[in-house]
Write an enzyme that holds these catalytic residues in place. Structure first.
Site, PDB file in Angstrom:
ATOM      1  N   THR A  70       0.870  -1.372  -0.010  1.00  0.00           N
ATOM      2  CA  THR A  70       0.133   0.180   0.091  1.00  0.00           C
ATOM      3  C   THR A  70       0.959   1.293  -0.049  1.00  0.00           C
ATOM      4  O   THR A  70       0.609   2.194  -0.675  1.00  0.00           O
ATOM      5  CB  THR A  70      -1.009   0.030   1.145  1.00  0.00           C
ATOM      6  OG1 THR A  70      -0.298  -0.177   2.381  1.00  0.00           O
ATOM      7  CG2 THR A  70      -2.172  -0.978   1.003  1.00  0.00           C
ATOM      8  N   THR A  71       1.936   1.241   0.504  1.00  0.00           N
ATOM      9  CA  THR A  71       2.874   2.445   0.728  1.00  0.00           C
ATOM     10  C   THR A  71       3.244   2.722  -0.655  1.00  0.00           C
ATOM     11  O   THR A  71       3.182   4.000  -1.275  1.00  0.00           O
ATOM     12  CB  THR A  71       4.152   2.217   1.869  1.00  0.00           C
ATOM     13  OG1 THR A  71       3.708   1.619   2.668  1.00  0.00           O
ATOM     14  CG2 THR A  71       4.822   3.255   1.660  1.00  0.00           C
ATOM     15  N   HIS A 131      -7.121  -0.237   5.110  1.00  0.00           N
ATOM     16  CA  HIS A 131      -7.224  -1.586   4.971  1.00  0.00           C
ATOM     17  C   HIS A 131      -8.445  -2.363   5.151  1.00  0.00           C
ATOM     18  O   HIS A 131      -8.349  -3.606   5.260  1.00  0.00           O
ATOM     19  CB  HIS A 131      -6.202  -1.853   6.243  1.00  0.00           C
ATOM     20  CG  HIS A 131      -4.834  -1.527   6.091  1.00  0.00           C
ATOM     21  ND1 HIS A 131      -3.935  -1.880   4.887  1.00  0.00           N
ATOM     22  CD2 HIS A 131      -3.895  -1.089   7.171  1.00  0.00           C
ATOM     23  CE1 HIS A 131      -2.880  -1.575   5.179  1.00  0.00           C
ATOM     24  NE2 HIS A 131      -2.635  -1.024   6.303  1.00  0.00           N
TER      25      HIS A 131
HETATM   26  N1  LIG Z   1       8.354   1.388  -3.426  1.00  0.00           N
HETATM   27  C1  LIG Z   1       8.133   0.314  -3.063  1.00  0.00           C
HETATM   28  N2  LIG Z   1       8.384  -0.593  -4.118  1.00  0.00           N
HETATM   29  C2  LIG Z   1       8.085  -1.921  -3.687  1.00  0.00           C
HETATM   30  N3  LIG Z   1       7.902  -2.342  -2.608  1.00  0.00           N
HETATM   31  C3  LIG Z   1       7.773  -1.577  -1.649  1.00  0.00           C
HETATM   32  C4  LIG Z   1       7.820   0.041  -1.806  1.00  0.00           C
HETATM   33  N4  LIG Z   1       7.696   0.598  -0.828  1.00  0.00           N
HETATM   34  C5  LIG Z   1       7.528  -0.405   0.059  1.00  0.00           C
HETATM   35  N5  LIG Z   1       7.367  -1.728  -0.028  1.00  0.00           N
HETATM   36  C6  LIG Z   1       7.271  -3.039   0.444  1.00  0.00           C
HETATM   37  O1  LIG Z   1       5.967  -3.064   0.809  1.00  0.00           O
HETATM   38  C7  LIG Z   1       5.649  -3.738   1.894  1.00  0.00           C
HETATM   39  C8  LIG Z   1       5.177  -2.817   2.977  1.00  0.00           C
HETATM   40  O2  LIG Z   1       3.681  -3.055   2.773  1.00  0.00           O
HETATM   41  P1  LIG Z   1       2.651  -2.086   2.791  1.00  0.00           P
HETATM   42  O3  LIG Z   1       3.115  -0.869   2.372  1.00  0.00           O
HETATM   43  O4  LIG Z   1       1.279  -2.372   2.453  1.00  0.00           O
HETATM   44  O5  LIG Z   1       2.647  -2.095   4.357  1.00  0.00           O
HETATM   45  S1  LIG Z   1       1.686  -1.117   5.420  1.00  0.00           S
HETATM   46  O6  LIG Z   1       0.432  -2.032   5.712  1.00  0.00           O
HETATM   47  O7  LIG Z   1       1.300   0.070   5.006  1.00  0.00           O
HETATM   48  O8  LIG Z   1       2.341  -1.154   7.039  1.00  0.00           O
HETATM   49  C9  LIG Z   1       7.061  -4.175   2.296  1.00  0.00           C
HETATM   50  O9  LIG Z   1       7.550  -5.422   1.889  1.00  0.00           O
HETATM   51  P2  LIG Z   1       8.849  -6.411   2.382  1.00  0.00           P
HETATM   52  O10 LIG Z   1      10.033  -5.651   1.915  1.00  0.00           O
HETATM   53  O11 LIG Z   1       8.650  -7.653   1.858  1.00  0.00           O
HETATM   54  O12 LIG Z   1       8.693  -6.535   3.922  1.00  0.00           O
HETATM   55  C10 LIG Z   1       8.003  -2.995   1.678  1.00  0.00           C
HETATM   56  O13 LIG Z   1       9.305  -3.201   1.780  1.00  0.00           O
END
Ligand SMILES: Nc1ncnc2c1ncn2[C@@H]1O[C@H](COP(=O)(O)OS(=O)(=O)O)[C@@H](OP(=O)(O)O)[C@H]1O
Length: 323
Positions: A70-71, A131
């Protein structure tokens, strides 16, 4: 009671009454409502949002289960919506964590704060996020012309990401305990599979209203999905923007390597995040597909795959990259 972007939520005795009847898991601080588990501390806010969150035609709601990307999706949607030039979206994204630009609606606990802060950008670019499962979106979300963009991710990667996240919150939890909670569907906003299925089915019924995305697809071809999102929200790239390579610029700026290296995402915090306090860097870990291979045991993999098969096979839905 009203609960929209402009009005304030107040404590309501009838919500308290409903909450007092819900099944509770005090160990995890969650209660069960309409088949999903939620942090007890957010439940009153969630009921209020379900009853009266008001949407406008032009609003875009970014939805997803925790740890599904989501981020990232927020940064992409914000950049796509605000793009007039490179500075227009990079300056805010360099200054604020995405969750401060587009807060989760259920995390804005305005019982504690009389006048909950709405991000200044939301006045201009009506992006919201949650969420919450589809069944708890208000009637206004469902009946207004507002758009929904949902992101899902392989449950094994979601689980591993969640495990690392809860440990970053300082809750010293073993992979075993997070696995148990996740696979039984008892963690906040769970069960994950039902969360995905609801949005998936709704997106098939209403493709013009709901854009259903997969983290793995976004990873494979971010530029394609940047264009897809832009079209979906009614802001397709013009010929001039295509010549300037705007879609490529957005995808590049929002990719994990650049976002996780921004000062604001590396060092700021702690900040309130729903029922927790967390440093900004907790939202950026590895950002890859398939990290579950480095963490889960063979038994865990088998169990998650079994649940996925059992719950998803009838629908025809498959996790992972589409091609
Ligand atoms: N820019 C970008 N590109 C790709 N992946 C990214 C990006 N930003 C955040 N992440 C990865 O997304 C995971 C976090 O998920 P969410 O953002 O949904 O977390 S939250 O629900 O808002 O707390 C978490 O995954 P994992 O690395 O597998 O833990 C983050 O690292």
């Amino acid at each position: 009671m009203a609960c929209n972007q402009h009005e304030e939520v107040t404590t309501d005795k009838s919500f308290q009454q409903i909450i007092s009847t819900l099944p509770v898991n005090l160990d995890d601080g969650v209660c069960k409502y309409k088949g999903f588990w939620f942090p007890i501390r957010l439940m009153e806010r969630i009921l209020s949002l379900e009853e009266s969150f008001k949407c406008k035609e032009t609003d875009v709601l970014i939805c997803g289960f925790t740890k599904t990307g989501t981020t990232w999706l927020k940064s992409l949607c914000f950049a796509i919506s605000t793009r007039t030039n490179f500075d227009a979206f990079t300056t805010p994204l360099r200054s604020y964590l995405c969750h401060d630009i587009i807060p989760f609606i259920e995390f804005q606990t305005n019982q504690e704060e009389k006048n909950p802060k709405k991000s200044p950008y939301q006045e201009q670019f009506p992006l919201f996020s949650t969420h919450l499962p589809f069944c708890l979106l208000s009637e206004s979300v469902k009946s207004s012309g507002c758009k929904i963009i949902y992101i899902c991710r392989d449950p094994k990667d979601t689980l591993v990401s969640l495990w690392h996240f809860v440990n970053r919150l300082g809750n010293d939890q073993t992979l075993d305990s997070v696995f148990k909670c996740f696979s039984e569907g008892n963690n906040g906003w769970g069960p994950y599979w039902e969360h995905v299925l609801e949005y998936w089915k709704a997106s098939i019924e209403m493709p013009e209203k709901i854009l259903f995305l997969k983290y793995e697809d976004l990873k494979n071809d971010t530029v394609f999905y940047v264009r897809r999102i832009a079209e979906f929200i009614g802001k397709p790239f013009s010929n001039k923007e295509e010549e300037e390579g705007m879609a490529e610029k957005i995808a590049k700026f929002c990719r994990f390597e650049s976002m996780s290296n921004l000062e604001v995402n590396k060092s700021k915090g702690p900040r309130p995040h729903g029922p927790f306090e967390v440093n900004n860097n907790a939202f950026f870990r590895k950002g890859i597909v398939g990290d579950w291979r480095n963490a889960l045991t063979a038994e865990m993999i088998e169990k998650i795959d079994e649940i996925t098969e059992k719950k998803m096979s009838v629908s025809g839905f498959k996790f992972g990259a589409s091609v």
